[in-house]
Design an enzyme around this catalytic site. Structure first.
Site, mmCIF file in Angstrom:
data_model
loop_
_atom_site.group_PDB
_atom_site.id
_atom_site.type_symbol
_atom_site.label_atom_id
_atom_site.label_comp_id
_atom_site.label_asym_id
_atom_site.label_seq_id
_atom_site.Cartn_x
_atom_site.Cartn_y
_atom_site.Cartn_z
ATOM 1 N N ASN A 69 0.857 -1.155 0.040
ATOM 2 C CA ASN A 69 -0.054 -0.334 -0.036
ATOM 3 C C ASN A 69 0.765 1.298 -0.054
ATOM 4 O OD1 ASN A 69 1.098 -0.097 2.569
ATOM 5 N ND2 ASN A 69 -0.900 0.253 3.637
ATOM 6 N N ASP A 116 3.240 2.512 1.948
ATOM 7 C CA ASP A 116 3.623 3.252 2.988
ATOM 8 C C ASP A 116 5.048 3.012 3.465
ATOM 9 O OD1 ASP A 116 3.363 0.769 4.013
ATOM 10 O OD2 ASP A 116 1.957 1.191 5.775
ATOM 11 N N ASP A 143 3.722 -5.653 4.398
ATOM 12 C CA ASP A 143 2.294 -5.922 4.991
ATOM 13 C C ASP A 143 1.871 -7.210 4.541
ATOM 14 O OD1 ASP A 143 1.368 -5.771 2.476
ATOM 15 O OD2 ASP A 143 1.426 -3.215 2.821
ATOM 16 N N ASP A 202 9.221 -17.524 20.896
ATOM 17 C CA ASP A 202 10.272 -16.680 21.190
ATOM 18 C C ASP A 202 11.070 -17.018 22.400
ATOM 19 O OD1 ASP A 202 11.503 -13.836 20.120
ATOM 20 O OD2 ASP A 202 10.815 -13.431 22.075
ATOM 21 N N GLU A 207 12.738 -21.092 20.247
ATOM 22 C CA GLU A 207 13.992 -20.458 20.125
ATOM 23 C C GLU A 207 14.649 -20.527 21.412
ATOM 24 O OE1 GLU A 207 15.746 -15.920 19.576
ATOM 25 O OE2 GLU A 207 14.109 -16.309 20.556
HETATM 26 C C1 NOJ Z 1 14.085 -13.092 19.957
HETATM 27 C C2 NOJ Z 1 13.807 -12.493 18.714
HETATM 28 O O1 NOJ Z 1 14.199 -13.449 17.802
HETATM 29 C C3 NOJ Z 1 14.389 -10.929 18.722
HETATM 30 O O2 NOJ Z 1 14.188 -10.367 17.541
HETATM 31 C C4 NOJ Z 1 13.696 -10.286 19.831
HETATM 32 O O3 NOJ Z 1 14.205 -9.177 19.833
HETATM 33 C C5 NOJ Z 1 13.804 -11.106 21.111
HETATM 34 N N1 NOJ Z 1 13.751 -12.344 20.988
HETATM 35 C C6 NOJ Z 1 12.851 -10.459 22.163
HETATM 36 O O4 NOJ Z 1 11.523 -10.848 21.700
#
Ligand code: NOJ
Length: 599
Positions: A59, A61, A65, A245, A299
């Site tokens: 779009n 900006d 997106d 995460d 992660e």
């Molecule tokens: C790991 C994520 O991959 C990273 O991008 C983020 O800054 C930190 N966790 C905090 O959420």
């Protein structure tokens, strides 16, 4: 706070389980084992990570997106990937580009609407791909309504959703008054203390990341229930799982003792693996994942390879797989790039094969949105070797053990960005580190920028290079949110899709190959020459379907002689034209990669 009684909580949530899902799962017979592995779609998948802010702006900006992603689904389907991992798409004030979530049930306005999300998801399913989304639940944004409430007063019902503690009295200041110190010496990953003083209640709150990312208190059963509920919200929409995460950080020692000098050296390890981490993951699995056909990947900051089976072992009922950072960080020391050491990389992959048995699945990756570009870091991004080295790295990732994760733009051989000044960066981690190290005179500005040119996360966050038009066709805006790499006129998707010898089309062939031969997924792995400093040669074998992969990790020619027992049948794929001959000695050009079928 007293730890919750998990069984009671689990029983309560189990009563909420949709019965139809439970029934349909139990009636599906488990497929036969392959080489001792229970086959599943997520073991056989190739995953492609999208960082939505930088993928495609629809779009004008200047910000990528969701409709932009939808418009590129054919491109991804043609590449052959099966699963898309979408970095956070939720409503966020963007202190950390979406890793600070304000509303877990809302789409970030810059990215579009929930209707756009639904259209994208339907488009992914129509093309027989799947979608996993980022689950960021170690922390929220400080603008999340839980935190807005929590900070109001000590008796607010949301107070215990986060960690609030009194400061410690420190030494007296020049005025003779006692100065307050944070509750302990925990550092934040983004510089400074992990505790932030809040004047409303004169207490500190915990934030392992930015000040605007307060950590959730998982010992509070209400927090866990909220998380499980938001997970169900997205799974019920049809998403196929989560990338979780910093998931090993969810359980904290509520006493928050000071870290020892040793622990301060690597505080990520000290923060991970808290007292209830496994309990909470098992509870999450029982209450959420077990009721859906999903894939989860954690992660796993701070989790050693030896600890990995406790998180991903089939009998543990926690996660399917985790990201272990041994390989991706093997050439890093903080923000400094260390010389690449092939022997170390090979030893890491062998160690993985030894420690993770048929009941603990692995991942394989050398890039993501938190790391620099794969070809600039593990390959050679010079004009001469960028293409062969990017292809060699793709060959390795797509023939090694574990589910491969590719990061957007790596299929084009996108490179690091030529950062010149602090103003070129967007990342909060860099900006905070600049204040903490350069402005205080600890690190000279030039050294800081020179190091980050190699290691900054922004290297991988520059916008996708779609074509040769202005801003690489990423946006029609005059300026994208982060500058496009100026090399988009040479490196872009339009040119690569059309060129049969491009990195894109080579990656496509590799993905086809992995999908066509289970040997690359479930086969045995053997490093043929662990001590060879420039050649990585290994076999993947499943019964009589056996392959040899030979990779020259140097820019010079190398003659490599195979061990006597390994007999090559025919060449399957190579990244250079020169590789037709089948002999026991290979004359490999710089960064040459070959895959052979074995006799
Ligand atoms: C790991 C994520 O991959 C990273 O991008 C983020 O800054 C930190 N966790 C905090 O959420």
């Amino acid at each position: 706070m007293k730890p919750p009684t998990l069984t009671t909580f689990a029983l309560f949530l189990a009563t909420l389980a949709p019965m139809t899902l439970l029934q349909s799962q139990s009636s599906t017979p488990a497929p036969a084992l392959v080489n001792g592995y229970q086959p599943t779609w997520w073991k056989e998948a190739v995953v492609y990570q999208i960082y939505p802010r930088s993928f495609k702006d629809s779009n004008g900006d200047g910000i990528g997106d969701i409709p932009g992603i939808t418009s590129k689904l054919d491109y991804l389907q043609k590449l052959g990937v099966n699963v898309i991992w979408l970095s956070p798409h939720y409503d966020s004030p963007n202190a950390d580009n979406g890793y600070d979530i304000r509303d877990y049930r809302k789409v970030m306005a810059e990215f579009g609407t929930m209707a756009d999300f639904d259209t994208m998801l339907a488009g992914i399913k129509q093309r027989h791909m799947r979608l996993i989304i980022d689950l960021v639940v170690n922390h929220t944004s400080d603008e999340h309504h839980w935190f807005v409430e929590s900070r109001k007063s000590k008796d607010n019902p949301y107070r215990d959703y986060y960690f609030w503690r009194d400061g410690k009295p420190g030494p007296a200041g020049p005025d003779g008054k006692t100065r307050m110190l944070p509750p302990n010496n925990d550092p934040s990953f983004f510089s400074g203390s992990a505790w932030q003083f809040d004047s409303a209640t004169e207490q500190y709150y915990l934030h392992y990341f930015a000040v605007k990312q307060p950590d959730l208190n998982w010992d509070n059963p209400k927090v866990r229930e909220e998380v499980y509920s938001l997970m169900r919200f997205w799974l019920d929409k049809g998403v196929d799982g989560f990338r979780m995460d910093v998931i090993p950080l969810i359980s904290k020692n509520p006493a928050f003792p000071d870290l020892t000098p040793d622990q301060l050296h690597n505080y990520g390890n000290a923060y991970a693996n808290g007292p209830h981490m496994h309990d909470y993951l098992q509870e999450m699995n029982r209450n959420v994942m077990a009721k859906y056909d999903v894939m989860t990947v954690g992660e796993a900051l701070g989790i050693s390879l030896e600890q990995t089976p406790l998180m991903v072992g089939e009998n543990r009922h926690e996660l399917n797989m985790i990201f272990n950072f041994d390989a991706i960080r093997s050439n890093r020391e903080g923000i400094k790039l260390k010389p690449f050491d092939l022997l170390m990389l090979k030893a890491i992959y062998t160690h993985h094969a030894e420690v993770l048995d048929t009941h603990s699945w692995d991942t394989v990756f050398l890039s993501n949105h938190d790391n620099p570009r794969i070809v600039s870091t593990f390959g050679d991004d010079s004009a001469e070797f960028r293409v062969p080295s990017a292809k060699l790295l793709a060959t390795m990732l797509l023939t090694l053990r574990g589910t491969p994760f590719l990061y957007q733009g790596d299929e084009l051989g996108m490179t690091n960005y030529p950062f010149r000044s602090i103003n070129d960066f967007d990342d909060i981690e860099v900006k905070n580190a600049y204040k903490a190290n350069v402005l205080t005179g600890k690190i000279p500005e030039e050294t800081f920028i020179a190091d980050l040119r190699h290691t900054s996360r922004d290297n991988s966050r520059t916008p996708m290079q779609w074509d040769e038009s202005a801003n690489g066709g990423f946006t029609t805006a005059a300026k994208p949110w982060l500058a496009e790499n100026p090399n988009y006129t040479q490196i872009n998707a339009n040119a690569e899709v059309a060129d049969p010898n491009s990195i894109y089309n080579y990656t496509r062939k590799l993905i086809d190959l992995r999908h066509a031969h289970q040997a690359f997924v479930y086969g045995e792995y053997k490093d043929l020459d662990p001590e060879n400093k420039s050649i990585f040669a290994y076999t993947r074998a499943l019964g009589s379907d056996r392959y040899l992969v030979v990779l020259n990790f140097s820019s010079g020619p190398v003659a490599y002689t195979l061990p006597a027992k390994v007999k090559v049948d025919s060449l399957v794929l190579s990244n250079l034209d020169s590789a037709g001959l089948v002999t026991d000695t290979f004359n490999l050009a710089g960064w040459e990669a070959r895959i052979y079928k074995l006799k």
